[in-house]
Design an enzyme around this catalytic site. Structure first.
Site, PDB file in Angstrom:
ATOM      1  N   SER A  26     -11.118  -0.703  -1.065  1.00  0.00           N
ATOM      2  CA  SER A  26      -9.847  -0.695  -0.327  1.00  0.00           C
ATOM      3  C   SER A  26     -10.047  -1.044   1.131  1.00  0.00           C
ATOM      4  O   SER A  26      -9.191  -1.667   1.763  1.00  0.00           O
ATOM      5  CB  SER A  26      -9.198   0.694  -0.405  1.00  0.00           C
ATOM      6  OG  SER A  26      -8.509   0.884  -1.607  1.00  0.00           O
ATOM      7  N   HIS A  57      -3.793   6.053   3.362  1.00  0.00           N
ATOM      8  CA  HIS A  57      -4.472   4.840   2.894  1.00  0.00           C
ATOM      9  C   HIS A  57      -3.858   3.581   3.484  1.00  0.00           C
ATOM     10  O   HIS A  57      -4.562   2.682   3.973  1.00  0.00           O
ATOM     11  CB  HIS A  57      -4.391   4.819   1.369  1.00  0.00           C
ATOM     12  CG  HIS A  57      -5.243   3.798   0.697  1.00  0.00           C
ATOM     13  ND1 HIS A  57      -4.823   2.499   0.484  1.00  0.00           N
ATOM     14  CD2 HIS A  57      -6.485   3.869   0.159  1.00  0.00           C
ATOM     15  CE1 HIS A  57      -5.768   1.830  -0.149  1.00  0.00           C
ATOM     16  NE2 HIS A  57      -6.790   2.632  -0.365  1.00  0.00           N
ATOM     17  N   ASP A  73       0.839  -1.197   0.000  1.00  0.00           N
ATOM     18  CA  ASP A  73       0.000   0.000   0.000  1.00  0.00           C
ATOM     19  C   ASP A  73       0.879   1.254   0.000  1.00  0.00           C
ATOM     20  O   ASP A  73       1.931   1.257  -0.631  1.00  0.00           O
ATOM     21  CB  ASP A  73      -0.932  -0.043   1.224  1.00  0.00           C
ATOM     22  CG  ASP A  73      -2.277   0.619   0.949  1.00  0.00           C
ATOM     23  OD1 ASP A  73      -2.293   1.835   0.725  1.00  0.00           O
ATOM     24  OD2 ASP A  73      -3.310  -0.077   0.975  1.00  0.00           O
TER      25      ASP A  73
END
Length: 744
Positions: free
Chosen positions: A552, A216, A143
């Site tokens: 996600s 994220h 990520d």
């Protein structure tokens, strides 16, 4: 069912030779290629494969040979380099070079969910207890990196790092090696592909290290395996305990996503490292355009990982609600769509005519004065070029027309939170963000920088009509926004999120994708410092947790559940774990009715939710998927076939499945068929009698269909299911038949 259907990948994957017929006419610009080689062809004169690769590049270049970006040794054998078209052609001609794969750029598929899934810290039985909360299993998160100081990553009461672990905590900018602990046991970063294309990174805006400057990666890592943290909330919303799916599982962060995206050569290097380091699960919440498996670096990396016994879960993408939008569709990847949970954040619009319009927001600043109504305008009708102003793009609003007013903005182009910033800069006091037709009725809560809320497409139209009508009357349009905080035990839930990508599988329709859905809408999880909760640069607010939405967020839920299953059943293969998740998934919401589609409010289908929504309490006993002739007979937990009619009045096919008993030693399962309309489905045998744990039995499913009337190029889909039960355990496989009328 206490059955297991492991998926042995039946064919050696890398037998594809990709010849670049387009190179001769390509531009002279260099681009990055991932080069697959035959590893055992290395001449003994070279001490390492790296030396051999460098020699291969030197052999056709009279000038300075292109440098290696990465070398790959575990999930894939080869290297990556930036090559001109002529260099690529020459390299392709070398006998030990099997394939050249052009690099793609991928994008991110951007507190109550553990409880919603049936995982509670007070459990004395069930999957958390049986797996010791995932202790000693390692989840690798590929990520944007990680913010290691968050309490979600503390190592209190954890034992020593598992002895199998071979990874490293790679130091870098603002990330000393001491950033890792017994929870975050590994961290690496890969930027060679990114910098090869974009030049040296700007280190004033991102760190050359595993440290997360986006948020994220921190968010997804804590969903998968965050520790219990109390109190947790975002700007006062979703107060309670934050916890990941596998709270004691160890984490390893592999940073591959940068300001310009996530580059294939870096992603493959992360897969290579994660498997070599000793990860048990790899979680990947990025994706791109669907291409054949032999050109799909994520599919290639995941294949090597799965072959090494590592479970791989990936997000399905946020291209919904349209069909054929699902990504990460390789059959050895568990593809995860997004659903809602039973919690939301209502922020309703009150219009001057008294009408209350439902909305959603996690705005945490000072609200609008109670009891006061504000002038209401639609940005698309207030000056500018109409289109830009309707979307509230940067610089599109006339300050004199929006000052001290609530502004209606349409979704699209720029981020939802950025639209609020544009309104705020222009002097607006609030914003109503209206979905477009494609967005449908699904609402996403955002941490706006001014009082703002999101409304559905239909109610957005209603608000615009009210503005038009009121402007022609003696009562100008007015509105306010009523923020109502956090609401729990919402019904119906789950619902398939509007943005969640849908099937059918564009690469192989016989393999149903997505596999499952998991919580992905308005999910609370850890968040880094120095990144505002809205994600826009001007937002200087700080919060330890943030609420985000996307597949996600759904993917790491499944990654954590996979770690729990692996901890409870160390002998299970990645396919057995996927089968357990799929064959025990449910398709009924908390009202007892079929899960709805958020975008339309209608009943959803297997193309939306796959096998269904993941569940945990039944999982410790269960499993399901293996192989046989056509691709539909890959021993997969779901069954799917496409009939091309070609004037045939009758069509038929069959599926063979092998199941393994992982439950009670002596158990008898009886089949129940949920039929497909207008089709005949039979299962032989109708009873599976197991004598011992680990015993394998086969069953055959026959499907007979009659021609249906369709226009050329169109198709129709029917779905049913095959359910096995011994009275204690139940395993369900979706059955999908698509009838297609060819164009000619």
């Amino acid at each position: 069912m206490s059955l297991s259907i492991p998926i042995p990948i039946p064919i050696p994957f890398f037998f594809f030779f990709f010849f670049f017929f387009f190179l001769a006419s390509a531009s002279s610009d260099s681009k990055t290629f991932i080069v697959q080689v035959q590893p055992d062809s290395k001449p003994s004169v070279f001490p390492t494969h790296k030396h051999w690769y460098e020699s291969s590049l030197s052999s056709f270049s009279s000038d300075e040979p292109p440098p290696l970006i990465h070398t790959y040794n575990t999930v894939f054998h080869g290297f990556s380099a930036k090559l001109s078209p002529s260099q690529a052609q020459k390299l392709q001609s070398l006998p030990h070079v099997l394939a050249l794969i052009p690099e793609q750029v991928r994008r991110l598929h951007t507190t109550r969910s553990p409880e919603f899934l049936g995982l509670r810290s007070t459990d004395t039985a069930g999957l958390l207890k049986e797996s010791d909360f995932g202790s000693d299993l390692v989840i690798g998160v590929i990520d944007t990196g990680i913010w290691p100081e968050r309490q979600s990553f503390n190592d209190h009461d954890l034992g020593p790092v598992p002895s199998k672990w071979k990874g490293q905590c790679v130091a870098g900018e603002s990330f000393p090696a001491s950033s890792c602990n017994r929870k975050l046991i590994g961290a690496r970063y890969f930027c060679g592909g990114y910098e090869s294309t974009n030049g040296k990174m700007n280190q004033t805006t991102e760190f050359r290290s595993p440290r997360d400057t986006d948020g994220h990666g921190t968010h997804t890592a804590s969903i998968a395996a965050g520790r219990y943290v109390f109190p947790a909330s975002t700007l006062g919303y979703a107060k309670g305990v934050a916890a990941g799916m596998a709270p004691k599982a160890r984490l390893a962060a592999y940073k591959v996503c940068w300001n310009a995206g996530c580059y294939d050569s870096d992603i493959l290097a992360a897969f290579d490292a994660a498997v070599a380091d000793g990860c048990d699960v790899v979680s990947l919440s990025v994706g791109g355009v669907v291409v054949p498996y032999y050109l799909d670096t994520i599919a290639i990396g995941a294949f090597g990982a799965s072959d090494a016994g590592v479970f791989v879960s990936a997000s399905a993408g946020n291209g919904g609600p349209g069909g054929l939008t699902v990504t990460n569709v390789a059959p050895w990847v568990t593809t995860v769509g997004a659903g809602t949970i039973d919690r939301d954040f209502p922020a309703d619009v009150k219009l001057g005519n008294g009408r209350i319009i439902p909305g959603m927001s996690v705005y945490g600043g000072p609200g609008l004065p109670p009891g006061r109504m504000f002038p209401l305008v639609y940005a698309g009708s207030e000056g500018g070029d109409g289109y830009s102003s309707s979307l509230c793009l940067e610089g599109s609003l006339d300050k004199s027309l929006v000052k001290n007013k609530i502004v209606v903005c349409d979704r699209g182009i720029n981020s939802r939170a950025a639209k609020g910033e544009v309104v705020k800069k222009a002097g607006g006091v609030g914003m109503i963000l209206a979905n477009g037709v494609f967005d449908g009725e699904g609402l996403v809560a955002d941490c706006h920088v001014l009082p703002a809320t999101a409304v559905a497409a239909s109610t957005g139209d209603e608000i615009r009509k009210y503005i038009t009508a009121a402007a022609k009357s003696k009562s100008p349009p007015t509105a306010t926004v009523l923020f109502k905080g956090t609401r729990i035990r919402v019904k119906p839930a789950p619902v398939v999120a509007s943005f969640s990508a849908r099937g059918p599988n564009p690469e192989a329709p016989e393999i149903l994708k997505p596999d499952v859905i998991a919580p992905g809408l308005n999910i609370l999880a850890a968040w880094p410092d120095k990144v505002g909760p809205s994600g826009i640069p001007s937002d200087k607010r700080s919060t330890e947790f943030n609420i985000l939405s996307g597949t996600s967020m759904a993917c790491p839920h499944v990654s954590g559940l996979a770690a729990l299953l692996k901890a409870a059943h160390p002998e299970w293969s990645p396919a057995a774990i996927r089968s357990a998740l799929m064959t025990t998934a449910y398709t009924v919401d908390n009202r007892g009715e079929t899960i709805l589609d958020e975008s339309s409010g209608n009943t959803s289908t297997v193309m939306d939710f796959g096998a269904g929504h993941v569940v945990t309490r039944k999982l410790a006993n269960c499993n399901g998927a293996k192989r046989a002739g056509h691709s539909g007979n890959l021993n997969y937990p779901s069954l799917s076939v496409m009939f091309q009619q070609y004037g045939k009045q009758k069509m038929s096919t069959h599926f063979i499945r092998t199941v393994t008993n992982v439950g009670d030693p002596k158990s008898v399962y009886h089949v129940t068929i949920r039929p497909l309309r207008g089709m005949s489905v039979t299962v032989q045998p109708e009873k599976l009698a197991f004598r011992r744990v680990g015993q394998k039995l086969n069953f055959l499913v026959r499907v007979q269909a009659r021609e249906v009337k369709l226009s050329p190029g169109s198709s129709s889909m029917e779905s049913g299911s095959i359910m096995w039960s011994d009275g204690k355990h139940t395993v369900t496989s979706p059955l999908v038949v698509t009838m297609q009328q060819p164009l000619v």
